[in-house]
Structure formats: structure tokens, C-alpha cells
Enzyme design. Sequence first.
Site, short mmCIF file in Angstrom:
data_model
loop_
_atom_site.label_atom_id
_atom_site.label_comp_id
_atom_site.label_asym_id
_atom_site.label_seq_id
_atom_site.Cartn_x
_atom_site.Cartn_y
_atom_site.Cartn_z
N LYS A 64 -16.24 -18.45 -5.88
CA LYS A 64 -15.22 -19.39 -5.42
C LYS A 64 -15.11 -20.54 -6.42
O LYS A 64 -15.94 -20.68 -7.31
CB LYS A 64 -15.64 -19.89 -4.03
CG LYS A 64 -14.50 -20.15 -3.09
CD LYS A 64 -13.65 -18.95 -2.79
CE LYS A 64 -12.35 -19.32 -2.09
NZ LYS A 64 -11.38 -18.23 -2.16
N TYR A 94 -12.22 -11.34 -8.44
CA TYR A 94 -13.12 -12.30 -7.81
C TYR A 94 -14.43 -12.43 -8.59
O TYR A 94 -15.10 -11.44 -8.85
CB TYR A 94 -13.43 -11.87 -6.38
CG TYR A 94 -14.35 -12.84 -5.66
CD1 TYR A 94 -13.85 -14.05 -5.20
CD2 TYR A 94 -15.69 -12.57 -5.49
CE1 TYR A 94 -14.66 -14.94 -4.55
CE2 TYR A 94 -16.52 -13.46 -4.85
CZ TYR A 94 -16.01 -14.66 -4.37
OH TYR A 94 -16.82 -15.54 -3.74
N ASP A 115 -21.70 -22.70 -11.63
CA ASP A 115 -22.73 -21.88 -10.99
C ASP A 115 -23.23 -20.93 -12.07
O ASP A 115 -22.48 -20.09 -12.55
CB ASP A 115 -22.08 -21.11 -9.83
CG ASP A 115 -23.01 -20.07 -9.20
OD1 ASP A 115 -24.11 -19.85 -9.73
OD2 ASP A 115 -22.59 -19.48 -8.18
N ASN A 130 -12.75 -26.80 -24.90
CA ASN A 130 -12.60 -27.46 -23.61
C ASN A 130 -13.03 -26.46 -22.54
O ASN A 130 -12.68 -25.28 -22.64
CB ASN A 130 -11.12 -27.84 -23.42
CG ASN A 130 -10.91 -28.81 -22.27
OD1 ASN A 130 -11.31 -28.54 -21.14
ND2 ASN A 130 -10.29 -29.94 -22.56
P1 13P Z 1 -20.12 -18.97 -5.02
O1 13P Z 1 -18.70 -19.09 -5.48
O2 13P Z 1 -20.69 -20.25 -4.53
O3 13P Z 1 -20.96 -18.34 -6.09
O4 13P Z 1 -20.14 -18.01 -3.75
C1 13P Z 1 -19.66 -16.72 -3.89
C2 13P Z 1 -19.79 -15.84 -2.69
O5 13P Z 1 -19.26 -14.76 -2.74
C3 13P Z 1 -20.52 -16.28 -1.50
O6 13P Z 1 -20.58 -15.26 -0.53
MG MG Z 2 -22.75 -18.16 -6.76
MG MG Z 3 -20.95 -22.02 -5.61
#
Ligand code: 13P
Ligand code: MG
Ligand code: MG
Length: 388
Positions: free
Chosen positions: A233, A230, A11, A103
Site C-alpha cells: 500500500k 500490487y 517499507d 529523486n
Molecule cells: P504494506 O503496504 O504495509 O507493506 O502492507 C501490505 C499488505 O498487503 C498488508 O496485508
Molecule cells: Mg510491507
Molecule cells: Mg506499510
Amino acid sequence: MRITLSCIKADVGAIGGHIKPSVRLTETVEQFVKEKAKKLLLSYRISTAGDDVAILMAHERGIDDREIHQLAWDAFLEGTRVAKEQGLYGAGQDLLKDSFSGNVKGLGPGSCEMEFEERPNEPFLLFAADKTNPGAFNLPLYLAFADPMYCAGFLLSPKMAKGFTFTIMDVNHTEGDRVIELNAPEELYDIACLLRDNERFVIESIRSRGTGEIGAVVSTSRLHNIAGTYTGKDDPVALVRTQGAFPATGEVLSPYRIGHYVAGTMRGSHNGPLMPVKQNGAISFFDGPPIVTGAALCVHGGKFTEAVDVFDHPFWDWVRNNVAQKAAEIRMQGFSGPAMLPFAELEYGGVVEKMGQLDRRFVVREEKGAERHARAGAATRTKRAIQA
Ligand code: 13P
Ligand code: MG
Ligand code: MG
Ligand code: 13P
């Protein structure tokens, strides 16, 4: 011919929040890969799932090849440049390190790769999920590669009679790859015991015990463990070879009918049902529901056919309706209980800090003499009852 399939995804920015990359971003990544492909690749394909861009490549360089990984990393840097120019949200989100070190593993992008001798006909599937974890593939792959209730091949195909070996990774172990190999069907209960915990134990690969061939691979990175906080995801990708010694394509797809609850969706902090959707689509309700896309291809001499979108069929419209209902149901209870992830899995720093502050405000009540006496008496009576 011996070929390697590599899928590397990241992303690097999206329109309107964590929704979908811009057309210019995706085209820029594609253009970059196209240029480099002349020297390195037999074929390639760019697709998106929610806000993630996946680069699928066929080549002869084996897995963990520096130049292949560098190609993907540089393509995502190009995408990041465009994301910054366009003011996209989360520009460069998954590129967690400043420089490439041979990598992409441990740098942020997810990757899965398999090297094999091409069969005369070589059908395979690429799954790309968004707003969830690699463990989202645990249940569907278990059902397809180990359960005759979902995979009729265990009854009908002698080529599958010996079952499969599952390599499962403990993704909480950050000092190196901690893995275990377990054989289905003998060790089914042990496999289930680990795969129950999608957050910690993740299928890394599956091999045929009949032929020794690699059948499935999943990206296993945990962004949380790389960044320490964080940053999005872990939105996984998986490659699955089908037919022959492996489950049929329809058998691999059938578990996605469940829409099982997985971690992810809003702020990566909730549980939501995994919805099988068409490729290159957006994210919507509550930054979810978690989605999985599927492309079926054949490869021959390292050349891909066009991809068929496996979830673009009226059957999956019905599934999507059911899964939407499951998403709405769990959302009704907001933050309560299983709707939100347990504290140990909450990745947003905010709640962790808040709990720290609240912890300091807790008090242990002073007990009055009579109450303390009564409680001590009750405890002694219980102890005696247990001993007797
Ligand atoms: P992504 O990991 O797809 O960027 O989503 C993060 C998120 O916090 C969605 O609310
Ligand atoms: Mg995102
Ligand atoms: Mg995503
Ligand atoms: P066909 O007869 O269409 O090749 O299908 C065979 C099969 O095994 C489908 O799962």
C-alpha cells in the site's frame, strides 16, 4: 532562517509479515543517516509506523534536492541489505526501481517536503500512516483547514480569517502531476466533491491565504501506478505546521477522533477505520486496522527538539476502543460489499485473473420466443408511458 523539512519513508522489510521492521534494520538506517547528516543535514529523526521507516530531515537545500533524496534512497538500500540478511518479509519492498535517478518520486518511497522561513517559534506535526493510502489524510486535513466545526480558529483567530488554498492531485494521472488549486471557504463544495474520492484525488499541499505560507504537505505516490501491479500500500506521510496563521495542534488532531473508513488493511484490498496509535508500534488485526501515528516537534535554526507522541494520551485510548469496534463491525461481513474495495481498486492480481476466468464461463441465456415477445411488449409500453 530558511529551512526545508523533508520526510521520506519506505517499507524495506519487516518481521512476521507486514508487521514491524527489526530493531537492527531501523538502527542501520539511523546509523547511515547519522553519518551522512554531518555534511547535509541540520537535524534528522528516524521513526517507524507499522512496517514503514520514516526519515525526517531538516536542511537548507530546498525541496527535490538530489543529495537529500539520494541519502534517503541509500539509507533504505542499507536497510534492505539487513532485511535480506535477517530474512525479513518484503525485503526492499518499496524500492521499485533498480537504480536511483535523482529523486525518490516515482521510485517507490513516499516523500513530502516543505520549504519556509522559520517563525520565531516553529511547531509542526509529522504524521505517518500504515496500511492505507495518501487519501487517508483528505478528511482530517479538510476538517482542520476548512471546517469551523473542527477548527475553532476560523471563529477565534483573525490570522486564519482568509482561509486556505488546497492543491489537490489526480493521482490516477500517471503521465505527470495533474493538479488543481481550490480556495476555502469559497470553493468548499468543489473541494469536498474531489476529496470525497480518496483513491483518486489527494491533498498535496495547503497554503495560508493570509500569509501565503505553506501549512501542510502530503506524500502522493501510488505504488500501483509505478509498479503496474500490487506491491504494497502507499502508506503516506504528512507534515503540518501549526499555531499562528495555521490551525492549533489540537485542532489538527481533533478529526482523528472519527476513525473514518479508509482503503487498506489486509492485502491493501479492504476498507477499515483509521486508528490513531502511538509511534513505533506494530500492526495486528487483519493486517490493520489502518494506523496513523503523530509526532509533535519544534524546530529552531534547523534543530529539532525531541518529539512528543501526540496519540499517547488517555483520550486516544478511548478513541482506539471505539475504532476497534468499527474495525470489528466491518470485518463481520468479510468480503461483502463495502468491506472489500471495489473491483477497480483491487490491487491483488489474483482476483483480477479470477474474474477474467469466470467471465469466460458466463453465458447469456437463450430466450424462448414467448418470453422475448412479452419483454419487447413491456418495453414498448414503458416507452409510451415516458413519452406521455
Ligand atoms: P504494506 O503496504 O504495509 O507493506 O502492507 C501490505 C499488505 O498487503 C498488508 O496485508
Ligand atoms: Mg510491507
Ligand atoms: Mg506499510
Ligand atoms: P495556552 O494559553 O496554554 O497557550 O493555549 C492557547 C491556545 O490557543 C490553545 O489552543
